[in-house]
Motif scaffolding. Structure first.
Motif, PDB file in Angstrom:
ATOM      1  N   ASN A   1       0.836  -1.213   0.000  1.00 28.29           N
ATOM      2  CA  ASN A   1       0.000   0.000   0.000  1.00 28.29           C
ATOM      3  C   ASN A   1       0.866   1.256   0.000  1.00 28.29           C
ATOM      4  O   ASN A   1       0.588   2.218  -0.716  1.00 28.29           O
ATOM      5  CB  ASN A   1      -0.937   0.007   1.207  1.00 28.29           C
ATOM      6  CG  ASN A   1      -2.271  -0.655   0.892  1.00 28.29           C
ATOM      7  OD1 ASN A   1      -2.959  -0.263  -0.045  1.00 28.29           O
ATOM      8  ND2 ASN A   1      -2.625  -1.687   1.652  1.00 28.29           N
ATOM      9  N   THR A   2       1.916   1.248   0.819  1.00 27.30           N
ATOM     10  CA  THR A   2       2.820   2.405   0.859  1.00 27.30           C
ATOM     11  C   THR A   2       3.458   2.625  -0.509  1.00 27.30           C
ATOM     12  O   THR A   2       3.590   3.760  -0.986  1.00 27.30           O
ATOM     13  CB  THR A   2       3.915   2.185   1.904  1.00 27.30           C
ATOM     14  OG1 THR A   2       3.294   2.029   3.190  1.00 27.30           O
ATOM     15  CG2 THR A   2       4.881   3.371   1.949  1.00 27.30           C
ATOM     16  N   THR A   3       3.843   1.533  -1.169  1.00 27.15           N
ATOM     17  CA  THR A   3       4.527   1.648  -2.463  1.00 27.15           C
ATOM     18  C   THR A   3       3.621   2.296  -3.506  1.00 27.15           C
ATOM     19  O   THR A   3       4.019   3.259  -4.175  1.00 27.15           O
ATOM     20  CB  THR A   3       4.970   0.260  -2.949  1.00 27.15           C
ATOM     21  OG1 THR A   3       5.864  -0.304  -1.978  1.00 27.15           O
ATOM     22  CG2 THR A   3       5.670   0.364  -4.298  1.00 27.15           C
ATOM     23  N   VAL A   4       2.383   1.795  -3.677  1.00 24.31           N
ATOM     24  CA  VAL A   4       1.530   2.344  -4.740  1.00 24.31           C
ATOM     25  C   VAL A   4       1.128   3.781  -4.424  1.00 24.31           C
ATOM     26  O   VAL A   4       1.002   4.621  -5.330  1.00 24.31           O
ATOM     27  CB  VAL A   4       0.275   1.467  -4.963  1.00 24.31           C
ATOM     28  CG1 VAL A   4       0.668   0.082  -5.435  1.00 24.31           C
ATOM     29  CG2 VAL A   4      -0.577   1.358  -3.678  1.00 24.31           C
TER      30      VAL A   4
ATOM     31  N   ILE B   1      -0.844  -3.015  -7.832  1.00 25.02           N
ATOM     32  CA  ILE B   1      -0.021  -4.232  -7.825  1.00 25.02           C
ATOM     33  C   ILE B   1      -0.971  -5.417  -8.051  1.00 25.02           C
ATOM     34  O   ILE B   1      -1.970  -5.570  -7.334  1.00 25.02           O
ATOM     35  CB  ILE B   1       0.749  -4.384  -6.520  1.00 25.02           C
ATOM     36  CG1 ILE B   1       1.792  -3.258  -6.408  1.00 25.02           C
ATOM     37  CG2 ILE B   1       1.424  -5.749  -6.443  1.00 25.02           C
ATOM     38  CD1 ILE B   1       2.572  -3.282  -5.125  1.00 25.02           C
ATOM     39  N   PHE B   2      -0.641  -6.224  -9.081  1.00 29.09           N
ATOM     40  CA  PHE B   2      -1.480  -7.337  -9.524  1.00 29.09           C
ATOM     41  C   PHE B   2      -0.781  -8.652  -9.197  1.00 29.09           C
ATOM     42  O   PHE B   2       0.401  -8.836  -9.498  1.00 29.09           O
ATOM     43  CB  PHE B   2      -1.717  -7.189 -11.039  1.00 29.09           C
ATOM     44  CG  PHE B   2      -2.576  -8.268 -11.650  1.00 29.09           C
ATOM     45  CD1 PHE B   2      -3.952  -8.240 -11.515  1.00 29.09           C
ATOM     46  CD2 PHE B   2      -1.984  -9.310 -12.358  1.00 29.09           C
ATOM     47  CE1 PHE B   2      -4.728  -9.228 -12.095  1.00 29.09           C
ATOM     48  CE2 PHE B   2      -2.760 -10.304 -12.929  1.00 29.09           C
ATOM     49  CZ  PHE B   2      -4.147 -10.261 -12.800  1.00 29.09           C
TER      50      PHE B   2
ATOM     51  N   VAL C   1      -3.541  -4.141  -4.255  1.00 26.59           N
ATOM     52  CA  VAL C   1      -3.549  -2.773  -3.722  1.00 26.59           C
ATOM     53  C   VAL C   1      -3.648  -1.798  -4.886  1.00 26.59           C
ATOM     54  O   VAL C   1      -3.245  -2.106  -6.012  1.00 26.59           O
ATOM     55  CB  VAL C   1      -2.282  -2.469  -2.896  1.00 26.59           C
ATOM     56  CG1 VAL C   1      -2.276  -3.257  -1.602  1.00 26.59           C
ATOM     57  CG2 VAL C   1      -1.019  -2.750  -3.692  1.00 26.59           C
ATOM     58  N   GLU C   2      -4.136  -0.600  -4.580  1.00 26.84           N
ATOM     59  CA  GLU C   2      -4.339   0.400  -5.646  1.00 26.84           C
ATOM     60  C   GLU C   2      -4.312   1.802  -5.029  1.00 26.84           C
ATOM     61  O   GLU C   2      -4.738   2.011  -3.882  1.00 26.84           O
ATOM     62  CB  GLU C   2      -5.703   0.171  -6.323  1.00 26.84           C
ATOM     63  CG  GLU C   2      -6.038   1.200  -7.401  1.00 26.84           C
ATOM     64  CD  GLU C   2      -7.484   1.089  -7.870  1.00 26.84           C
ATOM     65  OE1 GLU C   2      -8.380   1.142  -7.007  1.00 26.84           O
ATOM     66  OE2 GLU C   2      -7.682   0.931  -9.090  1.00 26.84           O
ATOM     67  N   SER C   3      -3.809   2.771  -5.803  1.00 22.66           N
ATOM     68  CA  SER C   3      -3.850   4.179  -5.406  1.00 22.66           C
ATOM     69  C   SER C   3      -4.337   4.982  -6.599  1.00 22.66           C
ATOM     70  O   SER C   3      -3.783   4.882  -7.704  1.00 22.66           O
ATOM     71  CB  SER C   3      -2.461   4.661  -4.976  1.00 22.66           C
ATOM     72  OG  SER C   3      -2.495   6.032  -4.660  1.00 22.66           O
TER      73      SER C   3
ATOM     74  N   GLY D   1       3.945 -11.272  -9.972  1.00 21.55           N
ATOM     75  CA  GLY D   1       2.889 -10.296 -10.247  1.00 21.55           C
ATOM     76  C   GLY D   1       3.433  -9.135 -11.062  1.00 21.55           C
ATOM     77  O   GLY D   1       4.519  -9.202 -11.653  1.00 21.55           O
ATOM     78  N   LEU D   2       2.667  -8.034 -11.085  1.00 20.61           N
ATOM     79  CA  LEU D   2       3.024  -6.869 -11.900  1.00 20.61           C
ATOM     80  C   LEU D   2       2.862  -5.597 -11.058  1.00 20.61           C
ATOM     81  O   LEU D   2       1.922  -5.476 -10.274  1.00 20.61           O
ATOM     82  CB  LEU D   2       2.127  -6.753 -13.138  1.00 20.61           C
ATOM     83  CG  LEU D   2       2.107  -7.929 -14.110  1.00 20.61           C
ATOM     84  CD1 LEU D   2       1.066  -7.696 -15.181  1.00 20.61           C
ATOM     85  CD2 LEU D   2       3.493  -8.120 -14.744  1.00 20.61           C
ATOM     86  N   LEU D   3       3.806  -4.650 -11.267  1.00 20.09           N
ATOM     87  CA  LEU D   3       3.680  -3.289 -10.739  1.00 20.09           C
ATOM     88  C   LEU D   3       3.277  -2.400 -11.918  1.00 20.09           C
ATOM     89  O   LEU D   3       4.021  -2.298 -12.895  1.00 20.09           O
ATOM     90  CB  LEU D   3       5.009  -2.827 -10.132  1.00 20.09           C
ATOM     91  CG  LEU D   3       5.076  -1.369  -9.660  1.00 20.09           C
ATOM     92  CD1 LEU D   3       4.012  -1.081  -8.604  1.00 20.09           C
ATOM     93  CD2 LEU D   3       6.472  -1.052  -9.101  1.00 20.09           C
ATOM     94  N   VAL D   4       2.078  -1.764 -11.856  1.00 19.94           N
ATOM     95  CA  VAL D   4       1.470  -1.121 -13.023  1.00 19.94           C
ATOM     96  C   VAL D   4       1.159   0.346 -12.703  1.00 19.94           C
ATOM     97  O   VAL D   4       0.623   0.652 -11.628  1.00 19.94           O
ATOM     98  CB  VAL D   4       0.164  -1.843 -13.430  1.00 19.94           C
ATOM     99  CG1 VAL D   4      -0.424  -1.207 -14.687  1.00 19.94           C
ATOM    100  CG2 VAL D   4       0.420  -3.323 -13.638  1.00 19.94           C
ATOM    101  N   ALA D   5       1.512   1.241 -13.653  1.00 17.80           N
ATOM    102  CA  ALA D   5       1.121   2.653 -13.579  1.00 17.80           C
ATOM    103  C   ALA D   5       0.223   2.955 -14.774  1.00 17.80           C
ATOM    104  O   ALA D   5       0.590   2.664 -15.917  1.00 17.80           O
ATOM    105  CB  ALA D   5       2.350   3.550 -13.586  1.00 17.80           C
TER     106      ALA D   5
END
Length: 847
Positions: A158-161, A175-176, A188-190, A262-266
């Motif tokens: 959560n902190t990262t996104v 994050i998927f 998690v999502e922001s 998983g994936l880190l997505v913007a």
């Protein structure tokens, strides 16, 4: 011919200069366009000639503000310096810093504006990139520290996104997590705004993913898409992204070894976006940190499970012992059962140990891929662990450093102190020290170079030994970046403080936000005493409404307001005249305040007044004798006095005297100018002061006798290093003034005195004085008598036929001899003029 050559030379200079130069008429049309402009824009002068600059070169959002400048030309208000964008023929934008000059026609109206500019696009982009890099490094450091401090994976994700969404200023970061069938869930999502649809908790199925994208992601492939509709993506993926309003996306895989976790997505939803390499690097490094956090969390959960199982085994053993004590009769059966149970426990223990070894291997793998140097030492401070990050940092291979003393990695001068600190830490109850708690330390690489670092240390006490683990980070680049930023800030501060004009920043409420050194000097306030104070503090009560109106008009309309004649107040309550500019400060298109640029014009007003007085006096001094000459000659030419030869002779005498007076005036003016400009070289030689004083007295004796004045001279026999003719001229000017302004029957004295040096080796001087018993000089005139055309009484020129330049000549001559001249006087009791000349004994040697 010369004019043509000069014109050609000017054109050649303009064409070869690196700066952009454009000339505009008052309608904004281009009338000149040098080669630097053609190179920057891609347009030739022929293509833009006669066209309005905003129609060809300006970006749409700046056209109206530039047009507004031209509407103010009637009032001669325009921005002398500004920045705006030019669009080249290929559509590329260039940020130009302009300096503008206004040319007026014969009617004093604006005819042309000349703009000289420098392309600062790359410099501005470099500044932005540096600031962004610093923000990214700070984010990475914060998240890495958070990972080390927390075992709560959900909190870390959560902190990262949240932080990535804020730093990238994008619309969605998530994050998927994949499932075995390559479907997955958004963990998690922001979101940057509630405008965009949330994907949090959604199960997502992409039929194209397993076939097309799994392998590239598993191999570390990064997908950076500026526009999903122009990138040639598969239709099913485009359809999926459209559901979430995505226009551009940046996807980085999160890998656990060779497994795709998983994936880190913007996502950028408001418009297409070109992702910068810095953005890609940030997400790539964050994905590595997240892999560490995930591995760390899984290891923690696994260890918790193993501990729970171990506790359960211990409970069973305890129950078995109790059964053995209470059931003696069943000893044989129970022993068999216990043996079986023990065998089972041994098998489980071996499995647990094997799992623990696997866990340790995984942990070691994580240590090896960490960017930071991770080093473990034993109680003797010998190195037992040296990861790849340490190899990169120090330049040693692990095989060469293991078993060596930690002192090998420390500067010689600090090795002993560091060893004592570790020993002291071993006695403390503190299990660890976090990054940054300790002061900055230094490391030593294999090549002997030293570097600054920050480190955290922890200890693990086992049964037979204590292991210390240090996590160390090389901060050389970060310190260099900080030094660069500090240097840039310092340079800006030096520039502001070097400006001789006062600069004050105001917010929208008219309160000071910054004050430069020149403003402190003019106003008498320290900057700290003006910050947050209203501008009314500097204004006299009678000037407040007008001054505030101009300042607030600048902040309201966005125009530069010029005030030619205003008044500011000093801290000591005195006021002084100023002229100032009120320039609006804009931030993201909004006016947030204004800059007041002012200068003290007191000296300029004094110079203007002195110039007017000089012109008035010179015109009067020339007009009076010329009128006499003209009248005398006109009467003689008319023939009216042909029968009166005596009267004609008197008129001729008047004309001759007036002519002589004009000649003296002109010679005195030329004398002053030549001496002060250095065009007259003094003929220095050794000359006796007594001879000069006697010669001056003899020269002026006739004038003294004719006016009934006694002349008293006390010669001093001492050698001077001087120009005798100029010193004699000074004596005669001072004696002439003393005689003219003395009453008949009074005395004028000429004296001299030797001034002994105060210290050995200093210059010896002779001080001369000319004293009279005349009317004296008013106190308010004493400081002015040595100026040109200055008289204690304005009627003196008419009554005594002086040029008003005698004392100015005396001052120039004395100053050329490195001496001083001054006057002491009491009104009604007479005056004494003093001047000093160096003796020959020391002056000639220095000369």
């Amino acid at each position: 011919m010369a004019a043509s050559i000069s014109l050609n030379l000017q054109e050649a200079v303009l064409e070869t200069m690196d700066a952009l130069l454009v000339v505009l008429d008052r309608q904004g049309r281009i009338v000149q366009f040098n080669r630097a402009c053609e190179k920057t824009t891609g347009y030739s002068f022929v293509e833009v000639e006669g066209k309005a600059v905003w129609d060809v070169l300006l970006v749409p959002e700046e056209r109206e503000s530039v047009k507004a400048v031209f509407t103010e030309l009637e009032n001669k208000k325009y921005a002398s310096r500004n920045e705006n964008y030019w669009v080249s023929k290929t559509g590329q934008r260039h940020l130009i810093a302009w300096s503008n000059t206004m040319l007026l026609d014969t009617q004093n109206d604006v005819e042309y504006i000349i703009g000289t500019g420098i392309d600062i696009t790359e410099r501005r982009q470099s500044e932005i990139a540096l600031q962004q890099q610093v923000r990214y490094e700070q984010l990475l450091s914060e998240i890495a520290a958070h990972i080390r401090q927390s075992l709560d994976l959900n909190e870390v994700l959560n902190t990262t996104v949240t932080e990535v969404q804020r730093v990238l200023d994008t619309d969605r970061v998530l994050i998927f997590r994949f499932e075995p069938n390559w479907n997955g869930k958004v963990l998690v999502e922001s979101l940057g705004s509630q405008t965009w649809m949330s994907a949090l908790g959604m199960q997502i199925h992409d039929p194209c993913f397993a076939k097309t994208y799994v392998e590239p992601y598993r191999k570390g492939r990064i997908f950076s898409i500026e526009d999903i509709h122009q990138a040639g993506l598969s239709p099913c993926l485009v359809e999926l992204l459209d559901q979430f309003q995505v226009q551009a996306n940046l996807v980085v895989p999160i890998l656990q070894g060779d497994q795709l976790w998983g994936l880190l997505v913007a996502h950028h939803c408001s418009s297409p976006r070109q992702w910068q390499q810095q953005d890609i690097n940030l997400l790539t490094r964050l994905a590595t940190q997240l892999a560490i956090a995930i591995q760390q969390s899984e290891l923690y959960q696994q260890l918790q499970t193993e501990l729970t199982e171990r506790e359960q085994v211990e409970v069973v053993l305890q129950e078995a012992r109790k059964n053995l004590e209470s059931k003696v009769t069943e000893r044989t059966t129970e022993l068999i059962s216990v043996n079986q149970q023990l065998n089972l426990e041994l098998i489980e223990r071996r499995e647990a140990e094997k799992a623990l070894q696997v866990s340790q291997d995984r942990f070691a793998g994580i240590l090896e891929i960490a960017d930071d140097a991770i080093i473990s030492i034993d109680a003797e401070q010998n190195i037992t662990l040296f990861n790849q990050g340490a190899e990169r940092t120090f330049g040693y291979a692990a095989i060469d450093i293991l078993g060596q003393s930690l002192d090998l990695l420390l500067p010689f001068q600090s090795a002993q102190n560091h060893r004592q600190q570790v020993e002291k830490y071993s006695l403390s109850s503190q299990p660890s020290r976090e990054m940054g708690e300790r002061r900055e330390v230094y490391g030593r690489r294999q090549d002997g170079s030293e570097f600054p670092a920050e480190a955290s240390i922890s200890k693990l006490e086992l049964e037979s030994e204590t292991i210390y683990t240090v996590i160390l980070r090389d901060i050389s680049q970060r310190k260099q970046d900080q030094e660069n930023l500090e240097q840039l800030s310092h340079q800006n501060e030096l520039i502001l403080n070097a400006i001789d004009e006062g600069l004050c920043g105001l917010n929208r409420q008219g309160q000071f936000t910054f004050v430069n050194a020149a403003a402190e000097r003019y106003l008498g306030y320290a900057a700290a005493n003006l910050i947050d104070q209203p501008i009314e503090r500097l204004l006299p009560d009678t000037h407040v409404p007008d001054a505030l109106a101009s300042v607030y008009a600048s902040m309201k309309t966005g125009t530069i307001e010029t005030i030619q004649n205003a008044t500011f107040c000093h801290k000591n309550q005195s006021c002084f005249p100023v002229e100032y500019l009120a320039t609006p400060i804009q931030e993201r298109g909004e006016i947030v305040g204004a800059v007041i640029t002012f200068r003290d014009i007191s000296d300029r007003q004094v110079m203007e007044r002195l110039k007017d007085e000089f012109i008035s006096i010179v015109s009067h001094e020339l007009r009076t004798p010329l009128t006499s000459i003209h009248g005398s000659l006109q009467m003689m030419a008319s023939g009216m006095l042909s029968t009166q030869p005596e009267k004609s002779q008197r008129l001729l005498k008047i004309a001759a005297e007036s002519t002589n007076r004009l000649v003296r005036l002109i010679n005195d003016i030329l004398d002053v100018e030549r001496i002060e400009s250095g065009h007259v070289r003094m003929a220095f030689q050794i000359y006796n002061a007594a001879e000069l004083m006697t010669q001056a007295a003899n020269t002026m004796q006739g004038m003294a006798d004719s006016m009934g004045i006694s002349l008293s001279v006390t010669p001093l026999t001492v050698d001077l290093w001087a120009d005798p003719d100029r010193i004699l001229q000074t004596f005669t000017n001072l004696l002439s003034n003393a005689i003219k302004f003395s009453e008949a029957g009074s005395t004028v004295w000429l004296n001299a005195k030797r001034i002994e040096p105060q210290r050995a080796g200093d210059q010896s001087w002779v001080r001369f004085s000319v004293k009279d018993q005349g009317r004296g000089i008013p106190e308010d005139k004493i400081d002015l008598v040595f100026e040109r055309f200055q008289q204690a009484d304005s009627s003196d020129t008419r009554n005594y036929e002086g040029t008003g330049l005698g004392l100015a000549i005396c001052r120039s001559v004395v100053q050329q001899h490195c001496g001083q001249i001054w006057v002491e006087s009491q009104f009604g009791q007479g005056s004494t003029f003093y001047f000093t000349i160096p003796e020959s004994s020391s002056a000639s040697v220095s000369e």
